[in-house]
Design an enzyme around this catalytic site. Structure first.
Site, PDB file in Angstrom:
ATOM      1  CG  MET A 178      54.980 109.589 -54.290  1.00 45.86           C
ATOM      2  SD  MET A 178      54.161 109.139 -55.533  1.00 45.86           S
ATOM      3  CE  MET A 178      54.639 107.423 -55.948  1.00 45.86           C
ATOM      4  CG  ASP A 179      56.706 106.911 -46.268  1.00 46.86           C
ATOM      5  OD1 ASP A 179      57.287 107.238 -45.184  1.00 46.86           O
ATOM      6  OD2 ASP A 179      55.904 106.055 -46.270  1.00 46.86           O
ATOM      7  N   GLY A 180      53.452 107.126 -46.869  1.00 47.92           N
ATOM      8  CA  GLY A 180      52.139 107.330 -45.870  1.00 47.92           C
ATOM      9  C   GLY A 180      50.803 106.914 -46.520  1.00 47.92           C
ATOM     10  NE  ARG A 207      60.185 108.760 -46.258  1.00 46.87           N
ATOM     11  CZ  ARG A 207      60.722 107.868 -45.876  1.00 46.87           C
ATOM     12  NH1 ARG A 207      62.273 107.517 -46.226  1.00 46.87           N
ATOM     13  NH2 ARG A 207      60.150 106.636 -45.607  1.00 46.87           N
ATOM     14  CB  THR A 208      54.772 112.809 -47.755  1.00 42.39           C
ATOM     15  OG1 THR A 208      54.903 111.482 -48.225  1.00 42.39           O
ATOM     16  CG2 THR A 208      54.780 113.763 -48.972  1.00 42.39           C
TER      17      THR A 208
END
Lengths: 329, 240
Positions: free
Chosen positions: A105-107, A276-277
């Protein structure tokens, strides 16, 4: 990219203009029954096939899905729990759903920066996306969802941010434990919990204990986790077993090490799909051992903006590749 | 009935639009690749290769039999200035083609022949490493076994047996001893039908950028340049 399975027959969409049929159920008087969509997965209502029935209110035209029809005897019933469940989109095949999905959960930070908000706001927004993805996985028959909530590498972030994150994590789980128990969602936590605050450690233990019975779905939270740490702790466990006489040195191979990895808390320890974001194209020390044959889906959206459409795209992409190339390696 | 037919027509019309858009984007990507190959697009003309110290190429084992394509790929990489390359396929097909590859790539050396840290050597020759599935998880098991054996020997001769003493650094050292000398790649290119690294040594891909390039049969110079260029523009946070 798109899953190109065109053309899609119109009948496969949920709503078609079928001849109106009256219903004998008083709860739905004054409503039109629509075509039954057979794409809903429900392992928990009944072992027999289950379909979703959509109704349209004849007064205001509002359409909703809140009933289920048993395909064996045609009985229509409402299960309160499943009022919240999301029906499977028509473009996804239930038999090709991945069993285990992992998400990085990136960003959150970048999202907040773009909007001129503090980083904490990004993390709060991220929890909404997290709850959404749990609901979708639960609804669509995915058995395990593993999320990379907090990396061991994240400890170098400012203390204010790490404390906020762990606090947010603790509050989120605490508020959801009972509902998870009710819905059969088993919570498991992997990672090096030695550095976590005592209250969080205690909450984790309580959540795992409370939700361990009769799970229909497993949610694995990777907190203070690193792929290398996982391998090292597995090796330490193996060494302990050798010391205790439970294993001989000659017996040690990759399979022995695999059994000691933290992801062995689940029946399906190897993710079928990793999402993956934020556009980054790496795994960042997440589930290194377990990702050998995992399909990767990298999405450019920042995590707070990742929603149902993006998840459907990821699953559709996964299913499209599955159809072309047959079974797994 | 007419309404239903109208709805069907509208639905199929929308799908045609989507289908056309999809094919236009594929053709667009193809043209972009050719423009990059013929140096039409300025931004791809100069690559800052310094950031790409070690490149890994994963090839699906069935496609890895096409040695001529593998050699062509290596020649492209050499021409662009990428000198340290790790070639991986699950079944060890590339290891079997090693001799053929070195016969044609005369300026290339095997990583076993190079004594210094390959990421720091002067770029006058290519360094090639050949890796397969046995160099991944099996190697970690061997390395762990090595540590256990050493630890138990110390215990037998009166030393402390401390299974807690096993750290990442010990595994790193043990992996070097069992023959896994290669560093963590900065970039990993996957050639094959699936977007998976197919069992590439897990210990080495912590922060590696992973790019799926499609089938080796359809590899294009322009796509390779674009992947490397995009990598050079990436900013790594490493957890911060």
């Amino acid at each position: 990219m798109f899953s190109l399975r065109l053309p899609i027959p119109l009948e496969k969409t949920l709503i078609t203009s079928l001849p109106k049929t009256s219903t004998t159920y008083s709860a739905y008087s004054g409503m039109t029954r629509f075509q039954v969509c057979h794409r809903y997965l429900s392992n928990s209502i009944t072992k027999r096939g289950t379909s979703v029935v959509a109704f349209q209110d004849e007064v205001d035209g509002e359409i909703f899905v809140d009933a289920f029809q048993d395909e064996a005897d045609g009985e229509i019933f409402v299960d309160e729990d499943f009022l919240e469940v999301d029906p499977l989109p028509v473009e996804l095949q239930p038999e090709l759903m991945p069993k285990h999905v992992a998400v990085i959960m990136d960003g959150n930070g970048r999202w907040a920066k773009m909007k001129g908000l503090p980083t904490s706001a990004g993390h709060v927004a991220g929890t909404q996306s997290f709850k959404w993805i749990v609901k979708l996985c639960y609804s669509w028959g995915i058995k395990v969802l593993t999320v990379f909530a907090f990396s061991m590498d994240n400890w170098i972030r400012p203390k204010v941010e790490t404390e906020f994150l762990l606090n947010l994590f603790e509050r989120s789980i605490l508020s959801q434990v009972e509902e998870c128990k009710r819905k059969g969602i088993q919570i498991s936590v992997i990672g090096d919990t030695s550095k976590l605050p005592k209250s969080l450690k205690s909450m984790i233990a309580n959540a795992e204990e409370t939700t361990k019975e009769n799970p229909k779905f497993q949610l694995i939270l990777a907190v203070s986790y690193s792929g290398k740490y996982d391998v090292v702790q597995a090796c330490k466990s193996v060494a302990k077993k050798v010391q205790d006489g439970l294993l001989h040195l000659e017996e040690i191979n990759e399979n022995i090490i695999e059994k000691e990895l933290e992801t062995n808390c689940t029946e399906f320890p190897y993710p079928d799909l990793l999402i993956r974001t934020s556009g980054e194209l790496r795994v960042s020390n997440f589930l290194l051992w377990q990702l050998a044959y995992t399909e990767f889906f990298f999405n450019k959206k920042l995590w707070p903006d990742f929603g149902k459409d993006e998840f459907v795209e990821a699953l559709s992409s996964f299913q499209n590749r599955q159809r072309r190339y047959g079974g797994r390696h | 009935m007419i309404g239903y037919l109208g709805l069907q027509l509208l639905w199929y019309f929308m799908q045609i639009i989507v289908s056309v858009w999809y094919h236009i984007s594929i053709v667009g990507n193809m043209f972009e690749s050719y423009f990059i190959s013929y140096e039409v697009l300025n931004k791809y003309k100069s690559l800052h290769i310094g950031k790409l110290r070690y490149l890994a190429v994963v090839i699906e084992s069935e496609e890895a039999h096409q040695t001529s394509k593998v050699i062509k790929l290596l020649q492209w990489l050499d021409s662009v200035g990428v000198k340290n390359v790790c070639l991986y396929d699950m079944n060890g097909v590339l290891k079997k083609s090693k001799d053929t590859i070195f016969q044609i790539m005369k300026n290339a050396k095997s990583i076993e022949e190079v004594n210094e840290d390959v990421t720091h050597h002067a770029p006058d020759h290519m360094t090639l490493e050949f890796v397969s599935y046995v160099d991944g998880k099996e190697a970690v098991a061997k390395a762990a076994n090595l540590i256990f054996v050493e630890n138990f020997k110390r215990h037998d001769i009166g030393g402390e047996l401390d299974h807690q003493i096993l750290l990442e650094s010990h595994l790193n050292q043990a992996l070097q001893i069992v023959g896994c000398k290669g560093p963590e790649p900065d970039l990993l290119l996957v050639y094959g039908p699936v977007r998976s690294h197919l069992g590439f040594p897990p210990w080495r891909i912590r922060y590696t950028e992973i790019v799926h390039m499609g089938s080796l049969n359809f590899m294009r110079y322009g796509s390779l340049i674009k992947a490397i260029y995009n990598f050079t523009k990436v900013r790594h946070n490493y957890g911060t």
